[in-house]
Design a protein around this motif. Structure first.
Motif: not given
Length: 223
Positions: A132-138
């Protein structure tokens, strides 16, 4: 300045420029891809960097012989694990006060959504968030803020990184050079992301609905 702009363009549109980079810089491409994955997963300031498409395209180029698929997979796996580890460590150092201040360079909406995601799914968030993009980073950042134990975090971190790299690099290696896949790569990536997100969103919605029903049910019901 022009060189920096060109490099940023290449990073953000890796699917279009990876072949050019390989032709010009050869084996430096491994370090280039490693750093993109490490920064995307390791620093909450860069959730916009490519992740899924980069792995898939990398696998496709490996299938042509331009890169070693095993070396590529191992390096990206290490980048994904070490990036998440750095992000977790940063989150653990900042702690809960991250929710109390207005951080200029931090996407508070993304942080809040990831926190809610983490509250619903716990440690599994670290695995599911890989897709999941963005969620992956956070996600690893929130895990650190929430004081998730180091051992438990690393278990989910390594498992999630392994699944993510194997599926996407392997998928690119097997199917990335098919003409139909090349033509509609962006759509395929979006569909793949949706396939990962929709079941998660439905599961969260179901939990909310069932929780609401339990709260609204009469106390004597079901006895």
């Amino acid at each position: 300045m022009d060189t920096l702009v060109q490099l940023l363009e290449m990073v953000l549109h890796i699917d279009k420029h990876l072949g050019v980079f390989i032709d010009q810089y050869g084996n430096w491409v491994y370090l280039f891809l490693f750093m993109i994955v490490f920064v995307e997963t390791g620093l909450v300031l860069f959730p916009f960097l490519p992740g899924d498409s980069l792995l898939f395209i990398g696998g496709a180029f490996a299938a042509t012989g331009a890169m070693d698929p095993w070396l590529l997979g191992v390096l990206l796996f290490i980048a994904a694990v070490s990036g998440n580890t750095l992000n977790y460590w940063i989150g653990s150092k900042i702690g809960p006060r991250v929710y109390e201040k207005n951080w200029r360079f931090l996407d508070r909406d993304a942080l809040r959504k990831t926190h809610d995601f983490y509250e619903h799914h716990g440690g599994k968030t670290i695995v599911m968030a890989r897709f999941v993009p963005v969620v992956r980073t956070f996600a690893p950042f929130v895990a650190g803020v929430s004081a998730m134990s180091w051992g438990r975090f690393q278990l989910y971190n390594v498992l999630g990184a392994l699944i993510w790299v194997v599926l996407l690099v392997g998928g690119g290696y097997l199917f990335g050079n098919l003409p139909l896949v090349k033509q509609y790569l962006n759509i395929i990536v979006l569909v793949g992301i949706s396939a990962a997100v929709v079941p998660i969103a439905l599961g969260a919605l179901w939990k909310l609905l069932t929780r609401g029903r339990r709260r609204g049910a009469p106390q004597g019901q079901g006895k």
